[in-house]
Design an enzyme around this catalytic site. Structure first.
Site, PDB file in Angstrom:
ATOM      1  CE  LYS A 192      -1.618   2.762   3.072  1.00  0.00           C
ATOM      2  NZ  LYS A 192      -1.383   3.941   2.124  1.00  0.00           N
ATOM      3  CD  GLU A 266      12.556  -0.261  10.244  1.00  0.00           C
ATOM      4  OE1 GLU A 266      12.895   0.762  11.281  1.00  0.00           O
ATOM      5  OE2 GLU A 266      13.092  -1.389  10.099  1.00  0.00           O
ATOM      6  CB  CYS A 300      13.227   7.994   9.437  1.00  0.00           C
ATOM      7  SG  CYS A 300      13.980   6.698   8.461  1.00  0.00           S
ATOM      8  CD  GLU A 398      10.208  11.829  12.385  1.00  0.00           C
ATOM      9  OE1 GLU A 398       8.863  11.694  12.508  1.00  0.00           O
ATOM     10  OE2 GLU A 398      11.151  11.173  11.926  1.00  0.00           O
TER      11      GLU A 398
HETATM   12  P1  NAD Z   1       2.279   8.254   8.088  1.00  0.00           P
HETATM   13  O1  NAD Z   1       2.266   7.295   9.129  1.00  0.00           O
HETATM   14  O2  NAD Z   1       1.188   9.276   8.210  1.00  0.00           O
HETATM   15  O3  NAD Z   1       1.801   7.326   6.784  1.00  0.00           O
HETATM   16  C1  NAD Z   1       2.809   6.336   6.484  1.00  0.00           C
HETATM   17  C2  NAD Z   1       1.765   5.095   5.646  1.00  0.00           C
HETATM   18  O4  NAD Z   1       0.897   4.475   6.474  1.00  0.00           O
HETATM   19  C3  NAD Z   1       1.055   5.866   4.557  1.00  0.00           C
HETATM   20  O5  NAD Z   1       0.871   4.717   3.437  1.00  0.00           O
HETATM   21  C4  NAD Z   1      -0.333   6.049   5.416  1.00  0.00           C
HETATM   22  O6  NAD Z   1      -1.305   5.948   4.040  1.00  0.00           O
HETATM   23  C5  NAD Z   1      -0.397   4.771   6.045  1.00  0.00           C
HETATM   24  N1  NAD Z   1      -1.033   4.701   7.202  1.00  0.00           N
HETATM   25  C6  NAD Z   1      -1.315   5.709   7.948  1.00  0.00           C
HETATM   26  N2  NAD Z   1      -1.958   5.412   9.255  1.00  0.00           N
HETATM   27  C7  NAD Z   1      -2.328   4.209   9.025  1.00  0.00           C
HETATM   28  C8  NAD Z   1      -3.047   3.274   9.838  1.00  0.00           C
HETATM   29  N3  NAD Z   1      -3.638   3.541  10.872  1.00  0.00           N
HETATM   30  N4  NAD Z   1      -3.239   2.224   9.516  1.00  0.00           N
HETATM   31  C9  NAD Z   1      -2.467   1.560   8.243  1.00  0.00           C
HETATM   32  N5  NAD Z   1      -1.774   2.512   7.731  1.00  0.00           N
HETATM   33  C10 NAD Z   1      -1.804   3.728   7.811  1.00  0.00           C
HETATM   34  O7  NAD Z   1       3.515   8.850   7.777  1.00  0.00           O
HETATM   35  P2  NAD Z   1       4.110   9.855   6.416  1.00  0.00           P
HETATM   36  O8  NAD Z   1       3.699  11.342   6.890  1.00  0.00           O
HETATM   37  O9  NAD Z   1       3.530   9.290   5.043  1.00  0.00           O
HETATM   38  O10 NAD Z   1       5.643   9.514   6.635  1.00  0.00           O
HETATM   39  C11 NAD Z   1       6.494  10.370   7.618  1.00  0.00           C
HETATM   40  C12 NAD Z   1       6.786   9.543   8.640  1.00  0.00           C
HETATM   41  O11 NAD Z   1       7.452   8.333   8.534  1.00  0.00           O
HETATM   42  C13 NAD Z   1       7.749  10.345   9.611  1.00  0.00           C
HETATM   43  O12 NAD Z   1       7.600  10.344  11.000  1.00  0.00           O
HETATM   44  C14 NAD Z   1       9.013   9.561   9.250  1.00  0.00           C
HETATM   45  O13 NAD Z   1      10.049   9.546  10.195  1.00  0.00           O
HETATM   46  C15 NAD Z   1       8.830   8.006   9.321  1.00  0.00           C
HETATM   47  N6  NAD Z   1       9.796   7.441   8.530  1.00  0.00           N
HETATM   48  C16 NAD Z   1      10.133   6.344   9.303  1.00  0.00           C
HETATM   49  C17 NAD Z   1      11.271   5.721   8.515  1.00  0.00           C
HETATM   50  C18 NAD Z   1      11.949   4.524   9.314  1.00  0.00           C
HETATM   51  O14 NAD Z   1      12.621   3.617   8.620  1.00  0.00           O
HETATM   52  N7  NAD Z   1      12.114   4.582  10.460  1.00  0.00           N
HETATM   53  C19 NAD Z   1      11.498   5.906   6.981  1.00  0.00           C
HETATM   54  C20 NAD Z   1      10.614   6.868   6.508  1.00  0.00           C
HETATM   55  C21 NAD Z   1       9.866   7.509   7.206  1.00  0.00           C
END
Ligand code: NAD
Length: 497
Positions: A192, A266, A300, A398
């Site tokens: 997804k 992650e 991240c 963050e």
């Molecule tokens: P987000 O958590 O809002 O969304 C990430 C993904 O999860 C999207 O595809 C979203 O549609 C989906 N999603 C959101 N809530 C969900 C739920 N309850 N159930 C299932 N799917 C859900 O994050 P974002 O704004 O898209 O990305 C930025 C964040 O990602 C930052 O906080 C960053 O630190 C983190 N990040 C972490 C890593 C890592 O490896 N640790 C890598 C990249 C980004």
């Protein structure tokens, strides 16, 4: 043919309007009528749209994945060599699309094209090849002599049908962190993508088709969080692999906890870049940029808290201020750009809000902090805060934008105490003229990974976080083990002669 992609020219952009979803190995009509429209982060012009997957599309994707997984002669049962050769064909197909992937990602999320060409264009193929090599190398079963005299056959079978949920910041790299080891293990996967970056996912689907991976083993369902949540809790899913925010990670962990469903998370970070008193920062400026501001701060693992020895504090502040002021801010597709726009208006507003909070709490802005020069696009100037401590909001939360807090410390014990005084523990770095000293300091930092005089994660080593940065590891052989299920088959001791 991949999908009946229609391209048309609108003002200066070419839009990609995809009509079908890649589900069960075919391009099928979506079950719902909504579409996801994507605009350029640099110009705010439309660049394309795809059908939005619904719960019914997820049902179809999971059903296809289950059929593929349970096929008695299917992907999960293929010899490792056959799976490895197919993964290598996937790597070739991804490499061939590398420049196109880089361009689409840069347009969508604002990643500077020069960075996209070094990451999104090349890591997916690299990861597919790496895991092809590992399945060839690592035995999927071994026989042990039991303590009770019997023989035990210990198998590492595929864990099953995987839901892979990815964010928009490195969309193809983070998809392949999951897809490459899951496929290598013999799993089926429903991916997804995030709504902000759905156009590059089409290129992945084309590469999967070209590789000869059997029908149903991979499906892609572009959608938002509600459909994501439906996928996470779907009865046909055996494991969830998630990259994204800590808030979403907690919701997913809660759902998986109730279902006793294995999950890899992650999540976010607020890592420390520790400058030791013997650091030669002036000759490490490029590495410092990569470790603190890569991809417009939308990475991240970045060290967004720079910890400087008090006696060198002013010098570090001046150096970082000059670094930020000297960066080329511009259109993500311009090869000279070092800082592109943020991925969305929402993300820009959020980051600007943090800059305002930083000032209100008494932080001194030494670079940036003013509106960007561009009259369109989601730009934020690289911003450096001095005279802040580790309690400031900009030091604790963050931000996910090009904003650094420079915090003074007194002695190495104080530096590691400050580094560890965080909800997160994902990345980080130590800057020193003595790498052995740097490594000794690194071992005292509570974090999943840390670099000496640079930070760049390497596919051969496990990557992941501690504390609110996540659970589990991706990459390395450990990343493959996360998609395998152990089974012990006991044979009785041989009867006495
Ligand atoms: P987000 O958590 O809002 O969304 C990430 C993904 O999860 C999207 O595809 C979203 O549609 C989906 N999603 C959101 N809530 C969900 C739920 N309850 N159930 C299932 N799917 C859900 O994050 P974002 O704004 O898209 O990305 C930025 C964040 O990602 C930052 O906080 C960053 O630190 C983190 N990040 C972490 C890593 C890592 O490896 N640790 C890598 C990249 C980004």
């Amino acid at each position: 043919m991949s999908d009946e992609e229609r391209t048309s020219t609108m003002s200066t952009q070419t839009t990609i309007d995809q009509q079908h979803l890649f589900i069960g190995g075919a391009w099928v009509a979506p079950r719902g009528g909504h579409r996801i429209a994507v605009i350029s982060a640099s110009t705010e012009e439309p660049i394309g749209s795809v059908p939005e997957a619904t719960n019914a599309d997820v049902d179809a994707a999971v059903a296809a994945a289950r059929r593929a997984f349970e096929d008695p002669t299917g992907w999960a049962t293929w010899e490792p060599e056959r799976r490895a050769a197919t993964l290598e064909r996937l790597a070739d197909a991804l490499d061939a699309r590398g420049p196109q992937i880089a361009r689409r990602v840069a347009q969508q999320n604002g990643m500077p094209i020069a960075i996209a060409e070094q990451t999104e264009a090349v890591f997916p193929g690299l990861l597919a090849r790496y895991y092809a090599g590992l399945v060839r190398q690592l035995p999927e079963a071994e026989d042990r002599v039991g303590l009770l005299g019997g023989r035990i056959h210990v198998r590492r079978g595929p864990i099953g049908v995987v839901a892979a949920i990815v964010p928009w910041n490195f969309p193809q790299v983070l998809t392949m962190f999951k897809l490459a080891p899951a496929l290598a293990a013999g799993c089926s996967v429903v991916v997804k993508p995030s709504p902000e970056t759905v156009l590059d996912a089409q290129l992945l689907a084309e590469a999967i088709e070209e590789s000869g991976i059997p029908e149903g083993v991979v499906s892609i369902v572009p959608a938002g969080r509600e459909v994501g949540a439906y996928l996470v809790s779907h009865p046909g899913i055996d494991k969830v692999a998630f990259t994204g925010s800590t808030a979403a990670g907690r919701a997913i962990a809660t759902a998986c906890g109730g279902l006793l469903r294995p999950v890899t998370l992650e999540l976010g970070g607020k890592s420390a870049a520790i400058v030791l008193d013997d650091a030669d920062l002036a000759s490490s400026v490029e590495e410092l940029f990569g470790a603190t501001l890569l991809n417009n701060g939308q990475t991240c693992f970045l060290g967004t808290r720079v910890l400087a020895p008090r006696e060198r504090y002013d010098e570090v502040v001046v150096l970082l201020g000059a670094l930020a002021d000297g960066l080329v801010v511009g259109d993500a597709l311009d090869p000279a750009t070092q800082i592109g726009p943020l991925a969305s208006a929402r993300q820009r507003d959020r980051v600007e809000g943090y800059v305002a909070t930083g000032r209100a709490e008494g932080g001194r802005v030494v670079a940036g902090g003013t509106p960007a020069a561009q009259d369109r696009g989601f730009f934020v100037r690289p911003t450096i805060f001095a005279d802040v401590d580790n309690r400031a909001t900009v030091s604790r939360e963050e931000i996910f934008g090009p904003v650094l807090a420079v915090i003074p410390y007194d002695g190495v014990d104080d530096a590691t105490t400050i580094a560890n005084d965080s909800d997160y523990g994902l990345g980080g770095s130590v800057w020193t003229s003595d790498p052995e000293r740097g490594q000794a300091v690194a071992t005292r930092v509570q974090t999943g990974s840390i670099g000496i005089n640079h930070f760049m994660l390497d596919p051969a080593a496990p990557f992941g976080g501690v504390k609110a940065s996540g659970i589990g590891r991706e990459l390395g052989p450990e990343g493959l083990a996360a998609y395998q299920q152990l089974q012990s088959i006991y044979h009785p001791p041989a009867p006495a002669a």
